[in-house]
Design a protein around this motif. Sequence first.
Motif, PDB file in Angstrom:
ATOM      1  N   ALA A  51      28.262  14.263  13.689  1.00 29.80           N
ATOM      2  CA  ALA A  51      26.965  13.850  14.233  1.00 29.80           C
ATOM      3  C   ALA A  51      26.745  14.310  15.663  1.00 29.80           C
ATOM      4  O   ALA A  51      25.593  14.513  16.078  1.00 29.80           O
ATOM      5  CB  ALA A  51      26.830  12.325  14.158  1.00 29.80           C
ATOM      6  N   HIS A  52      27.849  14.526  16.407  1.00 27.96           N
ATOM      7  CA  HIS A  52      27.704  14.781  17.837  1.00 27.96           C
ATOM      8  C   HIS A  52      28.347  16.079  18.323  1.00 27.96           C
ATOM      9  O   HIS A  52      28.051  16.515  19.443  1.00 27.96           O
ATOM     10  CB  HIS A  52      28.285  13.601  18.636  1.00 27.96           C
ATOM     11  CG  HIS A  52      27.594  12.307  18.367  1.00 27.96           C
ATOM     12  ND1 HIS A  52      26.368  11.980  18.901  1.00 27.96           N
ATOM     13  CD2 HIS A  52      27.949  11.249  17.581  1.00 27.96           C
ATOM     14  CE1 HIS A  52      25.998  10.781  18.481  1.00 27.96           C
ATOM     15  NE2 HIS A  52      26.940  10.314  17.676  1.00 27.96           N
ATOM     16  N   VAL A  53      29.201  16.680  17.529  1.00 27.10           N
ATOM     17  CA  VAL A  53      29.866  17.922  17.954  1.00 27.10           C
ATOM     18  C   VAL A  53      29.447  19.067  17.028  1.00 27.10           C
ATOM     19  O   VAL A  53      28.686  19.959  17.436  1.00 27.10           O
ATOM     20  CB  VAL A  53      31.400  17.757  17.976  1.00 27.10           C
ATOM     21  CG1 VAL A  53      32.064  19.066  18.421  1.00 27.10           C
ATOM     22  CG2 VAL A  53      31.799  16.617  18.920  1.00 27.10           C
ATOM     23  N   LEU A  54      29.907  19.038  15.821  1.00 27.24           N
ATOM     24  CA  LEU A  54      29.537  20.084  14.859  1.00 27.24           C
ATOM     25  C   LEU A  54      28.292  19.612  14.093  1.00 27.24           C
ATOM     26  O   LEU A  54      28.329  19.281  12.919  1.00 27.24           O
ATOM     27  CB  LEU A  54      30.693  20.378  13.903  1.00 27.24           C
ATOM     28  CG  LEU A  54      30.495  21.571  12.963  1.00 27.24           C
ATOM     29  CD1 LEU A  54      30.169  22.842  13.729  1.00 27.24           C
ATOM     30  CD2 LEU A  54      31.722  21.777  12.094  1.00 27.24           C
ATOM     31  N   GLU A  77      34.550  24.823  24.470  1.00 25.00           N
ATOM     32  CA  GLU A  77      34.303  24.738  25.914  1.00 25.00           C
ATOM     33  C   GLU A  77      33.503  23.473  26.254  1.00 25.00           C
ATOM     34  O   GLU A  77      33.763  22.822  27.267  1.00 25.00           O
ATOM     35  CB  GLU A  77      33.546  25.976  26.387  1.00 25.00           C
ATOM     36  CG  GLU A  77      33.324  26.015  27.889  1.00 25.00           C
ATOM     37  CD  GLU A  77      32.681  27.307  28.358  1.00 25.00           C
ATOM     38  OE1 GLU A  77      32.315  27.383  29.545  1.00 25.00           O
ATOM     39  OE2 GLU A  77      32.541  28.240  27.541  1.00 25.00           O
ATOM     40  N   ARG A  78      32.568  23.117  25.378  1.00 21.63           N
ATOM     41  CA  ARG A  78      31.718  21.947  25.633  1.00 21.63           C
ATOM     42  C   ARG A  78      32.357  20.641  25.158  1.00 21.63           C
ATOM     43  O   ARG A  78      32.022  19.568  25.657  1.00 21.63           O
ATOM     44  CB  ARG A  78      30.355  22.137  24.960  1.00 21.63           C
ATOM     45  CG  ARG A  78      29.499  23.183  25.646  1.00 21.63           C
ATOM     46  CD  ARG A  78      28.088  23.196  25.085  1.00 21.63           C
ATOM     47  NE  ARG A  78      27.991  23.913  23.825  1.00 21.63           N
ATOM     48  CZ  ARG A  78      27.357  23.471  22.752  1.00 21.63           C
ATOM     49  NH1 ARG A  78      26.809  22.273  22.763  1.00 21.63           N
ATOM     50  NH2 ARG A  78      27.290  24.197  21.660  1.00 21.63           N
ATOM     51  N   HIS A  79      33.246  20.762  24.168  1.00 20.27           N
ATOM     52  CA  HIS A  79      33.880  19.565  23.593  1.00 20.27           C
ATOM     53  C   HIS A  79      35.393  19.796  23.474  1.00 20.27           C
ATOM     54  O   HIS A  79      35.937  19.856  22.366  1.00 20.27           O
ATOM     55  CB  HIS A  79      33.295  19.273  22.208  1.00 20.27           C
ATOM     56  CG  HIS A  79      31.808  19.141  22.177  1.00 20.27           C
ATOM     57  ND1 HIS A  79      31.159  17.985  22.544  1.00 20.27           N
ATOM     58  CD2 HIS A  79      30.846  20.040  21.808  1.00 20.27           C
ATOM     59  CE1 HIS A  79      29.851  18.157  22.398  1.00 20.27           C
ATOM     60  NE2 HIS A  79      29.640  19.396  21.956  1.00 20.27           N
ATOM     61  N   PRO A  80      36.087  19.900  24.590  1.00 19.42           N
ATOM     62  CA  PRO A  80      37.523  20.223  24.526  1.00 19.42           C
ATOM     63  C   PRO A  80      38.350  19.198  23.751  1.00 19.42           C
ATOM     64  O   PRO A  80      39.364  19.559  23.146  1.00 19.42           O
ATOM     65  CB  PRO A  80      37.944  20.289  26.001  1.00 19.42           C
ATOM     66  CG  PRO A  80      36.873  19.549  26.747  1.00 19.42           C
ATOM     67  CD  PRO A  80      35.613  19.754  25.978  1.00 19.42           C
ATOM     68  N   SER A  83      38.895  20.200  20.051  1.00 19.10           N
ATOM     69  CA  SER A  83      39.352  21.572  19.816  1.00 19.10           C
ATOM     70  C   SER A  83      40.146  21.718  18.518  1.00 19.10           C
ATOM     71  O   SER A  83      40.007  22.722  17.804  1.00 19.10           O
ATOM     72  CB  SER A  83      40.195  22.071  20.996  1.00 19.10           C
ATOM     73  OG  SER A  83      41.354  21.263  21.155  1.00 19.10           O
ATOM     74  N   VAL A  84      40.957  20.730  18.176  1.00 16.91           N
ATOM     75  CA  VAL A  84      41.775  20.846  16.959  1.00 16.91           C
ATOM     76  C   VAL A  84      40.875  20.935  15.725  1.00 16.91           C
ATOM     77  O   VAL A  84      41.063  21.791  14.856  1.00 16.91           O
ATOM     78  CB  VAL A  84      42.758  19.660  16.844  1.00 16.91           C
ATOM     79  CG1 VAL A  84      43.441  19.678  15.481  1.00 16.91           C
ATOM     80  CG2 VAL A  84      43.799  19.731  17.957  1.00 16.91           C
ATOM     81  N   ALA A  85      39.886  20.055  15.645  1.00 17.78           N
ATOM     82  CA  ALA A  85      38.982  20.067  14.496  1.00 17.78           C
ATOM     83  C   ALA A  85      38.142  21.332  14.463  1.00 17.78           C
ATOM     84  O   ALA A  85      37.932  21.938  13.398  1.00 17.78           O
ATOM     85  CB  ALA A  85      38.089  18.836  14.522  1.00 17.78           C
ATOM     86  N   LEU A  86      37.667  21.758  15.614  1.00 14.81           N
ATOM     87  CA  LEU A  86      36.835  22.955  15.668  1.00 14.81           C
ATOM     88  C   LEU A  86      37.620  24.205  15.283  1.00 14.81           C
ATOM     89  O   LEU A  86      37.112  25.073  14.556  1.00 14.81           O
ATOM     90  CB  LEU A  86      36.234  23.110  17.068  1.00 14.81           C
ATOM     91  CG  LEU A  86      35.136  22.097  17.411  1.00 14.81           C
ATOM     92  CD1 LEU A  86      34.876  22.081  18.912  1.00 14.81           C
ATOM     93  CD2 LEU A  86      33.855  22.404  16.641  1.00 14.81           C
ATOM     94  N   GLU A  87      38.836  24.304  15.748  1.00 12.96           N
ATOM     95  CA  GLU A  87      39.653  25.465  15.397  1.00 12.96           C
ATOM     96  C   GLU A  87      40.065  25.439  13.932  1.00 12.96           C
ATOM     97  O   GLU A  87      40.204  26.491  13.298  1.00 12.96           O
ATOM     98  CB  GLU A  87      40.860  25.538  16.335  1.00 12.96           C
ATOM     99  CG  GLU A  87      40.442  25.945  17.748  1.00 12.96           C
ATOM    100  CD  GLU A  87      41.518  25.726  18.795  1.00 12.96           C
ATOM    101  OE1 GLU A  87      42.639  25.281  18.416  1.00 12.96           O
ATOM    102  OE2 GLU A  87      41.248  25.981  19.985  1.00 12.96           O
TER     103      GLU A  87
END
Length: 230
Positions: A51-54, A77-80, A83-87
């Motif tokens: 809801a707030h990052v991706l 960069e905006r939500h360090p 990072s684990v979930a984004l990567e």
Amino acid sequence: MHTTGPMTPTDQLSDITCVAFDFGRVVVDWDPRHLFRQVFTDHDEMEHFLAHVLTPDENLRLDLGMPLAELVADLVERHPDSSVALEAWRDRWVETIPGPIAGTADLIAELLGAGLRVVGLSNFSAETFALVRRPNDVFDAMHDIVLSGHHGVAKPDPAIFELLCERNAVQPHNVVFFDDAVGNVTAAARLGFHSRLFTDAATARHDLVELRVLDATPGAADAARTPPRP
């Protein structure tokens, strides 16, 4: 109204020559939660992340052609702290689609067998679609595929619907369009498409029968065209 017997060309709605399908949740079972349930141990944390990052708006940047790695780098960069979930999303994106939607490939095959033009119209990254297309032969059976990632425009923008018509030499009233998003269905209907909300393949087939595009009994029209054996 359902028909009860084999259909002749004069029985069909003469203006419908083409059926267009969205892809995610229509042809293939796309849902980022398929991946993120394996990344997050807490359901509420996962939903907060989505809801707030991706967010859908961030995913749309991907669908409009931004490279996945570039988008993830910007988000990290905006939500360090995410990072684990984004990567994981970058490296394991294919796990957001564990398989096909049951019955849709069979429905497409039936439409092709009935002589209909079948096309795809989807908000989808060209980069990630390449990962999905390889194990799903149904996409190769389609006459045409229009992706937002190839053209930099996405549903519900009328321009992508107009592009579909131009590429396939059809008018909106020639096309039945299936999508799982109400906003896209509404946009297509306003343009004159025979637009239907997709929930499952059986309901979609029912819609096509009501539009008199397919016969009420699967395979009946093909059987009617097959001459009896001597």
